[in-house]
Design a protein around this motif. Structure first.
Motif, PDB file in Angstrom:
ATOM      1  N   PHE A 159     -28.133 -36.936 140.751  1.00 19.49           N
ATOM      2  CA  PHE A 159     -27.751 -38.208 140.144  1.00 19.49           C
ATOM      3  C   PHE A 159     -26.911 -39.084 141.067  1.00 19.49           C
ATOM      4  O   PHE A 159     -26.306 -40.051 140.625  1.00 19.49           O
ATOM      5  CB  PHE A 159     -26.975 -37.955 138.839  1.00 19.49           C
ATOM      6  N   ARG A 160     -26.839 -38.722 142.356  1.00 22.45           N
ATOM      7  CA  ARG A 160     -26.096 -39.494 143.357  1.00 22.45           C
ATOM      8  C   ARG A 160     -24.629 -39.631 142.963  1.00 22.45           C
ATOM      9  O   ARG A 160     -24.097 -40.728 142.798  1.00 22.45           O
ATOM     10  CB  ARG A 160     -26.713 -40.884 143.574  1.00 22.45           C
ATOM     11  N   GLY A 161     -23.993 -38.511 142.800  1.00 19.80           N
ATOM     12  CA  GLY A 161     -22.577 -38.539 142.489  1.00 19.80           C
ATOM     13  C   GLY A 161     -22.069 -37.168 142.116  1.00 19.80           C
ATOM     14  O   GLY A 161     -22.747 -36.159 142.302  1.00 19.80           O
ATOM     15  N   GLU A 172     -11.178 -36.452 129.677  1.00 25.80           N
ATOM     16  CA  GLU A 172     -10.389 -36.244 130.886  1.00 25.80           C
ATOM     17  C   GLU A 172     -11.269 -36.216 132.136  1.00 25.80           C
ATOM     18  O   GLU A 172     -10.850 -35.702 133.180  1.00 25.80           O
ATOM     19  CB  GLU A 172      -9.628 -34.914 130.792  1.00 25.80           C
ATOM     20  N   ALA A 173     -12.484 -36.783 132.059  1.00 24.40           N
ATOM     21  CA  ALA A 173     -13.395 -36.677 133.195  1.00 24.40           C
ATOM     22  C   ALA A 173     -14.202 -37.954 133.369  1.00 24.40           C
ATOM     23  O   ALA A 173     -14.406 -38.725 132.430  1.00 24.40           O
ATOM     24  CB  ALA A 173     -14.320 -35.482 133.013  1.00 24.40           C
ATOM     25  N   LEU A 174     -14.674 -38.151 134.610  1.00 22.64           N
ATOM     26  CA  LEU A 174     -15.491 -39.306 134.980  1.00 22.64           C
ATOM     27  C   LEU A 174     -16.651 -38.844 135.850  1.00 22.64           C
ATOM     28  O   LEU A 174     -16.562 -37.824 136.533  1.00 22.64           O
ATOM     29  CB  LEU A 174     -14.676 -40.323 135.796  1.00 22.64           C
ATOM     30  N   PHE A 175     -17.704 -39.638 135.836  1.00 20.16           N
ATOM     31  CA  PHE A 175     -18.752 -39.462 136.844  1.00 20.16           C
ATOM     32  C   PHE A 175     -18.459 -40.414 137.995  1.00 20.16           C
ATOM     33  O   PHE A 175     -18.199 -41.608 137.779  1.00 20.16           O
ATOM     34  CB  PHE A 175     -20.132 -39.757 136.260  1.00 20.16           C
ATOM     35  N   ILE A 176     -18.468 -39.893 139.206  1.00 23.04           N
ATOM     36  CA  ILE A 176     -18.216 -40.700 140.404  1.00 23.04           C
ATOM     37  C   ILE A 176     -19.547 -40.957 141.080  1.00 23.04           C
ATOM     38  O   ILE A 176     -20.164 -40.043 141.633  1.00 23.04           O
ATOM     39  CB  ILE A 176     -17.256 -39.984 141.376  1.00 23.04           C
ATOM     40  N   HIS A 177     -20.001 -42.193 141.047  1.00 20.68           N
ATOM     41  CA  HIS A 177     -21.298 -42.546 141.601  1.00 20.68           C
ATOM     42  C   HIS A 177     -21.138 -42.898 143.079  1.00 20.68           C
ATOM     43  O   HIS A 177     -20.639 -43.967 143.429  1.00 20.68           O
ATOM     44  CB  HIS A 177     -21.897 -43.731 140.834  1.00 20.68           C
ATOM     45  N   THR A 178     -21.535 -41.970 143.918  1.00 22.16           N
ATOM     46  CA  THR A 178     -21.423 -42.184 145.362  1.00 22.16           C
ATOM     47  C   THR A 178     -22.326 -41.204 146.086  1.00 22.16           C
ATOM     48  O   THR A 178     -22.581 -40.098 145.597  1.00 22.16           O
ATOM     49  CB  THR A 178     -19.972 -41.992 145.848  1.00 22.16           C
ATOM     50  N   GLY A 179     -22.809 -41.629 147.258  1.00 22.10           N
ATOM     51  CA  GLY A 179     -23.611 -40.741 148.077  1.00 22.10           C
ATOM     52  C   GLY A 179     -22.822 -40.110 149.199  1.00 22.10           C
ATOM     53  O   GLY A 179     -23.369 -39.313 149.976  1.00 22.10           O
ATOM     54  N   HIS A 180     -21.555 -40.435 149.327  1.00 16.30           N
ATOM     55  CA  HIS A 180     -20.733 -39.905 150.410  1.00 16.30           C
ATOM     56  C   HIS A 180     -20.420 -38.435 150.151  1.00 16.30           C
ATOM     57  O   HIS A 180     -20.202 -38.020 149.026  1.00 16.30           O
ATOM     58  CB  HIS A 180     -19.477 -40.751 150.568  1.00 16.30           C
ATOM     59  N   ARG A 181     -20.392 -37.644 151.202  1.00 11.72           N
ATOM     60  CA  ARG A 181     -20.537 -36.202 151.080  1.00 11.72           C
ATOM     61  C   ARG A 181     -19.236 -35.424 150.986  1.00 11.72           C
ATOM     62  O   ARG A 181     -19.269 -34.206 150.796  1.00 11.72           O
ATOM     63  CB  ARG A 181     -21.315 -35.662 152.297  1.00 11.72           C
ATOM     64  N   ALA A 182     -18.089 -36.023 151.150  1.00 10.99           N
ATOM     65  CA  ALA A 182     -16.850 -35.254 151.151  1.00 10.99           C
ATOM     66  C   ALA A 182     -16.613 -34.570 149.817  1.00 10.99           C
ATOM     67  O   ALA A 182     -16.999 -35.057 148.757  1.00 10.99           O
ATOM     68  CB  ALA A 182     -15.667 -36.175 151.462  1.00 10.99           C
ATOM     69  N   GLY A 183     -15.941 -33.399 149.859  1.00 13.31           N
ATOM     70  CA  GLY A 183     -15.589 -32.679 148.643  1.00 13.31           C
ATOM     71  C   GLY A 183     -16.650 -31.688 148.217  1.00 13.31           C
ATOM     72  O   GLY A 183     -17.818 -31.784 148.574  1.00 13.31           O
TER      73      GLY A 183
END
Length: 590
Positions: free
Chosen positions: A71-73, A91-102
């Motif tokens: 889902f790109r995140g 207490e949670a979110l979806f983070i929409h990003t393609g960057h790979r850290a973490g």
């Protein structure tokens, strides 16, 4: 542009909108610096009050969906010690990003813009992402279905880790091969008008059922996943999942996408065959006539010589048609019937190369079909009757109802008296297939009345009245034990067309032996959008009812995933998923 700076700890990935260096402002975004709490972003309503604003949040990466086809995140949840203990806020979110850290189990600090994406609260336009190192995963919240109202509703758990305490029942596998999804619920869900009369109560039940579901997803957003993920390691003819089976060990992230609450699993769930494939129904020695009724799901044979594929409906290739035929023959032959009533066979006459003739040949040299196709109407499909000539004889000529509502539309029902060779009495069998619930072309009273019956209920009711009048028009003698109306009525048990036939004295034999209630509906023939009910009927006249030994639905089709049908490359010659309807088996002692 990405600038990776690797100090000893932590590893920082700074996404810089301009220039090649990390701006000084990011120093305030070091791990542990003040940040917006995730529960503040989520809020206690359906939408975030911070939508459109840029925020910095910090939490634990619980599930990564940045893989190919994901889902790109990723999902980010507040650490257990940082929550507000307010049951109304997630207490949670979806983070929409393609960057790979973490990675999962690491504390992450991220800056982005709050967005409501089709009712899913997420952070997008991420311009800063920092891996703060390993951390303890938040404990999953224990929940049960049905979803309760109030503070524990799914909205308050959006994107959070959850654990489902009880096994859930598989109620739908339609999207299993297409999207890798299974629909689950606390218990099977009947079609409302299978157990309730049409009207507001049935309509409300349908809405309630829709809200009490959970989709088991596969953390992928691709079509036609290979392999099909459930049940693990992959779906196959020998490793199937049937509606009515249960699933336990459900733990992962509660997600909301495409209008449904979903579990993106963190561990592989366990599947339990609580609704196993049934054995072939035995035939009682007292039975002198066994009738099978089945909607064939568009049996089209091309030109009847192995060519002219793809067809208007059904098989796209001759290989698919051959597989379809093998499955149907297995399903129709195994119970050892004397007569077979079918719907959705190609309306191409009764000649040597017709679809019904192809089916008769495939069943074996002892099988013949009733030649009643010349007046079968102008629909692409029709009903038909087949019989074993070494056991059964036709009495008189066949007839089709081509007047009344069937004069210009619909599929004219077929009628024929069939008598066991060693018995003086036979049964008049009438095979209808009424208009479907699809709404294309519906006008006036045929529009969906929002009472649970779908479109064209008015036309189906008129057709049922015409059937009753036609059945009464025949002159019966002592050689006819009674009338059996059997076929696809495209109506559930409490709907108007079935009421018309019931009031005229025709009894539903399946419901006689297996009564259906909201809590227990043991035998049905069809499933649609996660609900089960019967569209197919064996309705006996008062005089015929005493001759009935038994009637049952054989659950070989509707419970199996559509992904296992004849369109798949398999050489299996087994009855499973031969059609999308279950066959009815009706036994008489004449």
């Amino acid at each position: 542009m990405i600038n990776n700076t690797p100090p000893l700890t932590p590893v920082i990935v700074a996404i810089v909108l301009a220039g090649m260096t990390i701006p000084a402002s990011t120093m305030a975004d070091d791990c542990g610096a003040p940040a917006t709490a995730i529960h503040q972003v989520q809020g206690s309503g359906d939408r975030s009050h911070l939508a459109g604003e840029q925020v910095t949040v910090e939490g634990i990466l619980t599930l990564d969906s940045r893989h190919k086809g994901g889902f790109r995140g990723f999902y980010l949840q507040q650490a257990d010690g940082d929550t507000d203990n307010n049951p109304l806020t997630s207490e949670a979110l979806f983070i929409h990003t393609g960057h790979r850290a973490g990675q999962p189990g690491h504390r992450i600090r991220v800056r982005g813009r709050v967005k409501e994406f089709h009712s899913l609260t997420e952070l997008t336009d991420v311009d800063y992402l920092q891996d703060c190192g390993p951390s303890r995963l938040p404990e999953p919240v224990s929940v049960e279905l049905p979803w309760p109202d109030g503070p524990s509703s799914p909205e308050a758990l959006e994107n959070m880790r959850v654990r489902i305490l009880q096994p859930l029942t598989v109620i739908d596998s339609y999207h299993l091969a297409r999207y890798g999804e299974l629909t689950l619920a606390a218990a099977p869900q009947p079609v409302p008008t299978e157990v309730l009369p049409p009207g507001p109560e049935a309509y409300r039940l349908e809405q309630q059922q829709q809200q009490q579901r959970l989709v088991l997803d596969d953390n992928h957003g691709v079509r036609h996943p290979v392999p099909v993920p459930w049940p693990a390691p992959a779906l196959s003819m020998a490793n199937t999942v049937r509606t009515g089976d249960t699933v336990s060990g459900l733990e992962g992230v509660l997600d909301f996408r495409f209008g449904a609450w979903r579990l993106q699993p963190a561990v592989t769930p366990e599947f339990h065959s609580t609704h196993p494939r049934p054995t072939v129904p035995s035939r009682d020695p007292d039975v002198t006539l066994r009738v099978i009724t089945l909607n064939l799901e568009n049996y089209f044979n091309g030109d009847g010589r192995g060519g002219d594929f793809p067809t208007a409906r059904g098989a796209a290739t001759v290989a698919q048609f051959q597989r379809q035929t093998r499955r149907l023959v297995a399903a129709l032959s195994a119970p050892d019937p004397d007569v077979i009533a079918v719907a959705e066979v190609e309306n191409d006459g009764d000649g040597e190369h017709s679809a019904v003739a192809s089916l008769a040949r495939a069943l074996g040299p002892e099988w013949r079909h009733v030649r009643g196709g010349e007046s079968a109407g102008n629909d692409a499909i029709r009903t038909a009757l087949l019989y074993r000539r070494d056991r059964v004889a036709t009495v008189g000529a066949p007839s089709r109802l081509t007047s009344s509502v069937f004069a210009r539309q619909g599929r004219p029902p077929l009628a024929q008296i069939l008598r066991p060779l060693d018995r003086p009495q036979g049964v008049r069998i009438i095979v209808p297939h009424l208009k479907s619930k699809a709404c294309r072309g519906a006008i006036g009273p045929d529009r969906d009345q929002q009472d649970g019956q779908g479109c064209f209920s008015h036309s189906r009711e008129r057709a049922a009245r015409a059937l009753v009048d036609w059945a009464r028009s025949f002159s019966d003698t002592s050689t006819v034990a009674g009338t059996l109306i059997t076929g696809d009525l495209n109506s559930y048990a409490r709907e108007a067309p079935v009421d018309v036939l019931r009031e005229a004295g025709f009894r539903s034999l399946i419901h006689r032996f297996y009564p259906c209630s909201a809590d227990h509906c043991p035998q049905t023939t069809f499933r649609y959008k996660g609900r089960k009910g019967s569209l197919d009927y064996a309705l006996a006249s008062d005089t015929l009812v005493p001759r009935v030994v038994h009637a049952q639905a054989w659950a070989i089709n509707a419970e199996e995933p559509a992904a296992l049908d004849y369109r798949q490359r398999t050489t299996a010659s087994e009855p499973w998923r031969a059609s999308d309807h279950n066959p009815l088996i009706i036994d008489f002692a004449l």
